[in-house]
Design an enzyme around this catalytic site. Structure first.
Site, PDB file in Angstrom:
ATOM      1  N   CYS A 102       0.838  -1.196   0.000  1.00  0.00           N
ATOM      2  CA  CYS A 102       0.000   0.000   0.000  1.00  0.00           C
ATOM      3  C   CYS A 102       0.874   1.247   0.000  1.00  0.00           C
ATOM      4  O   CYS A 102       1.420   1.641   1.036  1.00  0.00           O
ATOM      5  CB  CYS A 102      -0.935   0.014   1.208  1.00  0.00           C
ATOM      6  SG  CYS A 102      -2.018   1.465   1.192  1.00  0.00           S
TER       7      CYS A 102
ATOM      8  N   CYS B 271      -0.321   4.130   2.415  1.00  0.00           N
ATOM      9  CA  CYS B 271       0.017   3.880   3.821  1.00  0.00           C
ATOM     10  C   CYS B 271       1.527   3.995   4.043  1.00  0.00           C
ATOM     11  O   CYS B 271       1.968   4.529   5.072  1.00  0.00           O
ATOM     12  CB  CYS B 271      -0.488   2.514   4.263  1.00  0.00           C
ATOM     13  SG  CYS B 271      -2.304   2.419   4.304  1.00  0.00           S
TER      14      CYS B 271
END
EC number: 1.11.1.28
Length: 177
Positions: free
Chosen positions: A131, A134
């Site tokens: 991700c 993130c």
């Protein structure tokens, strides 16, 4: 030592992975809590039983019960948030990014350990889960609070090596069945 037992499960074709497990465990770039929290969060993020058990046993010799719980919490919460935020990035309809997530993430505010350590563990898990949003968010927090590029890189390296070790062990077990 449980890390040695893990290294014994790794076939000779993946010797580099075994050597990296050992060399990362001996580095002093991170505190022992930061390092073993990365190992433990990464193992739980991947979930290969033999790897989880062996890394958890090794981590328990260094980490407090609170830190053990926090590392597992980092794996759990990132397992959810990484998928959600990565999906927002992949979906062409940008309207989703304007909507509230409506997902409980209370552990992020009070992880039970130093917030910086938890952020580091979340970074390692976010790398495993792929991700980018993130990764950027957690890396920014780490850098904002004085963590160096080399320290952040150490967490990423641990995540990468635990991931590789987990995949190799899982495939070796599957091949032996």
């Amino acid at each position: 030592m449980s890390l040695d037992a893990l290294r014994d499960l790794i076939p000779s074709y993946a010797k580099d992975i075994s050597l990296n497990l050992s060399s990362l465990a001996n580095e002093t770039i991170l505190t022992d809590q930061q390092k073993w929290g990365c190992y433990l969060a990464s193992a739980h993020a991947i979930g290969v039983p033999q790897v989880v058990k062996l890394i958890e046993a090794q981590a328990a010799t260094v980490l407090s019960p609170e830190a053990m719980n926090a590392a597992k919490s980092a794996a759990a919460i990132m397992g959810m948030t990484n998928i959600y935020y990565r999906s927002l990035h992949l979906v062409k309809n940008q309207e989703y990014t304007t909507l509230p997530a409506k997902l409980r993430m209370n552990v992020l505010a009070n992880p039970g350990v130093d917030k910086l350590d938890f952020e580091l563990w979340a970074t390692a898990v976010s790398a495993i889960n792929g991700c980018g949003a993130c990764l950027d968010a957690h890396e920014s927090e780490l850098r904002k609070h004085g963590m160096s590029n080399v320290q952040v890189q150490a967490a990423l390296r641990i995540g990468a090596v635990v991931h590789a070790a987990s995949r190799v062990v899982a495939s070796a077990i599957a091949a032996a069945e």
